[in-house]
Design an enzyme around this catalytic site. Structure first.
Site, mmCIF file in Angstrom:
data_model
loop_
_atom_site.group_PDB
_atom_site.id
_atom_site.type_symbol
_atom_site.label_atom_id
_atom_site.label_comp_id
_atom_site.label_asym_id
_atom_site.label_seq_id
_atom_site.Cartn_x
_atom_site.Cartn_y
_atom_site.Cartn_z
ATOM 1 C CB SER A 176 -0.899 0.016 1.233
ATOM 2 O OG SER A 176 -0.116 0.330 2.372
ATOM 3 C CE LYS A 177 -2.149 6.668 -2.525
ATOM 4 N NZ LYS A 177 -3.522 6.956 -2.209
ATOM 5 N NE ARG A 178 0.221 0.534 5.999
ATOM 6 C CZ ARG A 178 0.888 -0.605 6.031
ATOM 7 N NH1 ARG A 178 2.078 -0.675 6.551
ATOM 8 N NH2 ARG A 178 0.348 -1.697 5.523
ATOM 9 C CG HIS A 179 4.618 -1.132 1.860
ATOM 10 N ND1 HIS A 179 3.293 -1.483 1.892
ATOM 11 C CD2 HIS A 179 5.229 -1.882 2.802
ATOM 12 C CE1 HIS A 179 3.114 -2.409 2.813
ATOM 13 N NE2 HIS A 179 4.265 -2.661 3.379
ATOM 14 N N GLY A 180 5.642 3.425 0.586
ATOM 15 C CA GLY A 180 6.419 4.393 -0.192
ATOM 16 C C GLY A 180 6.108 4.296 -1.662
#
Ligand code: GLU
Length: 465
Positions: A244-248
């Protein structure tokens, strides 16, 4: 043999993310492998969320990765007449029917079913059956169109990734294929498109597994051939949770921004869920020669940034230095750094590529050849020792007259350290720091040669030695 036809069918609601890019890659690679056709279809019927910018981002992302399509892009919003035509045909053939159930009636039905602890589903009250009398058509209620899903038996397919998958028809209620305002619904558009476009292999994310039985039933009702399906497992982030976006960097173009080469990303994505023996590094051409659906793993693939960096460095080293320089130059220009008046950028990147794993890191490394990077006080304190100062002054004097080539510069360094009774690093380290602002550089004689006499003298003169 029928020609293989695959498609990539993104919904343009955001950038091309890593999962979508992998789906596109697998569909592309399979079409290329089988000398088939690869079709791009933009599923833009979610008007509220689809944007022209997202369409462009998808097209740009695919172009950057080199995933060229043979047909399209086709836009679903431009095919509305065709969907309506097929809906009319199905109504005539009796494989679809009008349903006048109002929203209130559906809500009441749902409440009753929930009270009985049943799964909420349409009860088929408008479904025509032999000998059944339908309710009188209410005035002023615009009907939806429902697909007459088979009641009995199962719908099954042999998924090319997951093996046999089976759904009981009793589990599937009669899908709305056209809303009350006449617009066709998502699953229906996909079916008509796959049919019209002659898709033989549907390769897509496994979030679509639940759509497949409905799509197969509609295709069957239309008398269409059923494509092969290959549902790809999801991609997990470095930490094992859903990507997800959390992973950059989840947008493909973010990898461009971050200094990755498309060949590295393609090679990396190919290995995210597919394998060819133990091969980790393979060219695009090898991928096309080897790619098959048999070696796609059913388990989730886990993203590994370290491995991507390793591949990226490999591909950077493979590139001719002039090409590498052409990729680094605009990155420096974007930082306001002109390279035209400085040392040859091709030689600079050649000198540094072994120690850099992205184009950005390489740009950082060679920056000091074009702008003066002031060494930090800390680095100076650490390396510019009192015992080094006289040797540095001596070296600066020597450099003014030495023949400008690596062996002569190297000889001068050796003579200088010998004369001052120093070990090599005592001179080389402060030189590195003063000339580049960095303590780690390639061989210092090569760095000096590249910087050029004038600039070396200027830089040495900046620090009081
Ligand atoms: N438009 C769908 C998506 O973006 C893909 C549909 C399909 O491949 O059948 O997830």
């Amino acid at each position: 043999m029928t020609q293989v036809r695959t498609r990539f069918a993104p919904s343009p609601t955001g950038f091309l993310h890593i999962g979508g890019a992998r789906t596109a890659l697998f569909s592309w690679a399979y079409a290329r492998r089988r000398e088939g056709r690869f079709i791009l279809r933009i599923e833009d019927t979610d008007v509220a969320r689809s944007t022209p910018e997202a369409v462009q981002a998808i097209i740009d992302g695919m172009a950057w990765l080199g995933l060229d399509h043979d047909e399209g892009p086709f836009y679903q919003m431009q095919r509305m007449d065709r969907y309506r035509e097929v809906i009319q045909q199905m109504l005539q053939a009796g494989t679809a029917y009008y349903c006048y159930t109002t929203r209130e009636e559906l809500d009441a039905l749902r409440a009753e079913q929930e009270a009985r602890k049943e799964k909420p589903r349409y009860d088929g009250r408008w479904r025509p059956e032999a000998g059944k009398t339908l309710p009188p058509v209410p005035a002023g209620v615009p009907p939806v169109v429902r697909f007459k899903n088979p009641r009995d038996g199962v719908v099954a397919w042999t998924d090319q990734v997951k093996g046999r998958i089976e759904f009981a028809n009793a589990e599937l209620d009669d899908l709305v294929i056209a809303r009350a305002d006449g617009t066709p619904t998502y699953n229906f558009c996909v079916v008509v498109d796959d049919w019209d476009m002659g898709i033989t292999h549907v390769i897509r994310g496994d979030d679509h597994v639940n759509n497949t039985p409905r799509q197969i039933n509609i295709l069957t009702a239309l008398g269409a051939d059923i494509p092969q399906y290959a549902h790809l497992s999801m991609i997990l982030g470095d930490d094992g949770t859903k990507l997800s976006k959390r992973h950059g960097a989840v947008s493909v173009m973010q990898y461009f921004d971050d200094g990755y080469l498309p060949d590295a990303v393609v090679n990396y994505l190919a290995r995210l869920g597919w394998s060819h023996g133990d091969d980790e590094i393979f060219s695009r051409q090898q991928l096309v020669e080897w790619f098959d659906l048999d070696h796609i793993t059913a388990s989730a693939a886990q993203f590994n940034t370290e491995k991507l960096l390793w591949l990226n460095q490999h591909y950077m080293k493979q590139l001719p230095a002039a090409e590498l320089a052409a990729l680094v130059q605009p990155r420096l220009a974007a930082r306001g750094i002109a390279t035209a008046d400085g040392p040859d950028l091709t030689q600079a990147v050649a000198l540094y590529v072994d120690r850099c794993n992205t184009l950005n890191v390489l740009a950082d490394a060679v920056e000091a050849f074009y702008v003066h990077v002031e060494p930090s006080a800390e680095l100076l304190a650490q390396h510019l020792s009192d015992e080094a100062r006289p040797a540095l002054a001596d070296f600066a004097a020597g450099i003014a007259g030495v023949a400008w080539e690596i062996p002569a510069i190297n000889a001068l360094i050796k003579e200088t350290v010998a004369r001052h009774g120093l070990k090599m690093p005592k001179l080389a380290m402060p030189l590195r720091v003063m000339l580049t602002g960095q303590a780690q550089t390639p061989s210092v004689d090569a760095v000096i040669a590249l910087i050029g006499r004038e600039r070396v003298l200027q830089k040495l003169a900046r620090e009081k030695i």
